[in-house]
Enzyme design. Structure first.
Site, short mmCIF file in Angstrom:
data_model
loop_
_atom_site.label_atom_id
_atom_site.label_comp_id
_atom_site.label_asym_id
_atom_site.label_seq_id
_atom_site.Cartn_x
_atom_site.Cartn_y
_atom_site.Cartn_z
N HIS B 39 28.52 35.61 35.70
CA HIS B 39 28.19 36.64 36.67
C HIS B 39 26.92 37.17 36.53
O HIS B 39 26.08 37.41 37.51
CB HIS B 39 29.35 37.72 36.59
CG HIS B 39 30.53 37.37 37.26
ND1 HIS B 39 31.63 36.74 36.75
CD2 HIS B 39 31.19 37.58 38.65
CE1 HIS B 39 32.47 36.60 37.33
NE2 HIS B 39 32.39 36.80 38.59
N LYS B 107 43.29 37.63 35.13
CA LYS B 107 44.55 38.52 34.75
C LYS B 107 44.18 40.18 34.55
O LYS B 107 43.22 40.62 34.26
CB LYS B 107 45.06 38.00 33.53
CG LYS B 107 44.48 38.41 32.24
CD LYS B 107 45.09 37.99 30.82
CE LYS B 107 44.25 38.10 29.67
NZ LYS B 107 44.87 37.96 28.46
#
Lengths: 295, 202
Positions: B39, B107
């Site tokens: 990222h 998650k």
């Protein structure tokens, strides 16, 4: 004559392979029962994925990509003749298993950085030694995932808060991490001793069969109360809501200092991987949790 | 609880149809892994006016550090369950605005910054069941490229062709809904009942 070091190494490689790919029967049974019992539709999708995943992993694929940090529990008989070979054989087994299964390299140097690449390094694999009467060796491979370890805690409580304070610590911890430790979880609680002793006892509880109860009724009652309280939260599998947040709560204790009430809380994700074998002095091997299938 | 089978690239319109509680299965060539470092690198490249090796628009970005190995000279994903997404909260809103990925998978859910960006850009966050690495690998059929290898196996950018990858549960949608926020409220509302079981008075 078999080479004892090689027998220990080969046995340990199989333990690590079975631990990574096949859950112990009691854990699988508990997860399947949770799936059957679940009334929440979202939770049902999560438990269904877990049950399917267990089936696929059985073919020899690590059930979770986090194959854990390498921990062993070793019980050595005082008359086991090959005691000096154990550490080296376990370490070699870890290197071999990492390449062959494969396992994710999970041993990082916290000081200078860098991943050793083979799951070994300073003090890792970590071995919990226990000397016991007899002449055989019992090895339990206990690879532990990072997500659930990150929410394990030690609380140094004031003795005045009593057992209610102990239960509250465990429940508050579960409320704070919700499903982030890959619920349904298994929770081990260690009371007393000292900070290190409490968390050590807590983690050892994760080795107990899920359907047992503590032999002392007062302790079994604490297990039951915490179990029911956490399942009443509705946190559910993965924290997405549902009936099953914990599969089991296991408690044990040591005597405490008059001024201290240490409590260790060890949290285990649903992928509760453990595999045990016994090696006799004649080097015959018996696999306890993952028996070799008869042909 | 509607079930969708989507093929990448995914349009903004399709992403906006998805609602919290829906189940999604993804197929197609625009499935990429990205954790903290990928990222960060993607955002740095954008700042410098450079392009990453893949086009993220319409893509599926999966928070995962896979176990992979090379067989007959070809990389394969062995096990690839999700990692904890909240670590990427630092980057995800900017990443979504700049690159317009349509499905983020992980998650544990993400925070308010990401939720706002999902609404603005037209994207969703899906939860894949934690620990289900073997099941995930079944849906991650082919590794087409292994980019940014210098970041190491877990942090690298894996370029994947997916086939019915799922079930993915939409837990944050483009309409401002988050099942994770909802759960926090629901569980908090039960606290007194939970405490009563262990003899704690609120």
């Amino acid at each position: 004559m078999k080479d004892p070091a090689q027998v220990i190494q080969d046995t340990t490689v199989r333990l690590l392979r079975k631990a990574a790919t096949v859950l112990p029967a009691d854990v699988e049974k508990a997860l399947r029962a949770a799936y059957e019992r679940e009334t929440n539709a979202t939770a049902k999708t999560q438990l269904e994925a877990i049950v399917k995943n267990i089936g696929i992993a059985r073919e020899g694929i690590p059930m979770c990509q986090d194959t854990g940090i390498m921990i062993f529990y070793v019980k050595v008989g005082e008359k086991f003749p090959f005691m000096g070979m154990i550490r080296d054989a376990l370490t070699k087994a870890v290197v071999q298993a990492t390449a062959e299964i494969p396992l994710r390299p999970n041993a990082v140097n916290p000081i200078v950085g860098g991943n050793s690449g083979d799951n070994t390094g300073k003090k890792i694999p970590w071995i919990n030694w226990e000397i016991v009467p007899g002449d055989s060796l019992e090895i339990t491979a206990f690879p532990k995932g990072g997500g659930s370890e990150n929410v394990s805690i030690v609380g140094m409580l004031k003795p005045g808060v009593g057992l209610t304070g102990v239960k509250k610590l465990v429940v508050d911890n579960a409320l704070s991490y919700m499903g982030k430790a890959c619920a349904p979880n298994i929770i081990g609680v260690g009371i007393g001793g000292g900070a290190d002793i409490a968390i050590k006892i807590a983690k050892q509880q994760l080795l107990r069969p899920l359907d047992d109860h503590h032999p002392e009724p007062e302790v079994a009652e604490i297990e039951k109360e915490i179990f029911e309280a956490i399942n009443a939260t509705g946190i559910g599998p993965m924290g997405l809501g549902g009936d099953t947040t914990v599969l089991a709560v296991k408690v044990d204790y040591a005597m405490r200092h008059p001024a201290s009430l240490p409590v260790g809380v060890a949290v285990q994700c649903w992928a509760a991987r453990r595999s045990t074998a016994i090696i006799t002095k004649d080097l015959s091997v018996q696999y306890v949790t993952h028996p070799v299938e008869e042909k | 609880m509607t079930e969708y089978h989507l093929t990448t690239p995914i349009s903004e319109e399709d992403a906006r149809k998805l609602k919290v509680g829906d189940i999604v299965y993804v197929s197609g060539e625009h499935v990429y892994t990205a954790r903290d470092e990928a990222h960060q690198r993607a955002l740095e490249l954008f700042e410098k006016g450079e392009r990453p090796p893949v086009d993220f628009e319409g893509s599926v970005v999966y928070h995962v550090g896979p176990v992979a190995w090379q067989k007959n000279g070809k990389w394969q994903i062995v096990s690839a369950g999700p990692t904890t997404s909240i670590r990427m909260e630092l980057f995800e809103d900017e990443f979504l605005r700049k690159y317009k990925a349509r499905i983020i998978i992980g998650k544990g859910g993400m925070g308010s910054k990401t939720l706002a960006a999902l609404k603005e850009v037209g994207a969703v966050y899906c939860s894949f069941t934690g620990g289900c690495g073997a099941l995930a690998a079944k849906g991650l059929k082919e590794v087409r490229a292994y980019e940014w290898q210098d970041l190491g196996m877990p942090e690298a950018l894996w370029v994947i062709t997916a086939e019915n990858f799922g079930p993915l549960l939409v837990t944050m949608d483009s309409h401002g809904n988050s099942l994770h926020d909802e759960m926090d409220k629901k569980v908090a509302a039960r606290k007194a009942e939970v405490y009563a079981k262990i003899g704690v008075q609120v």
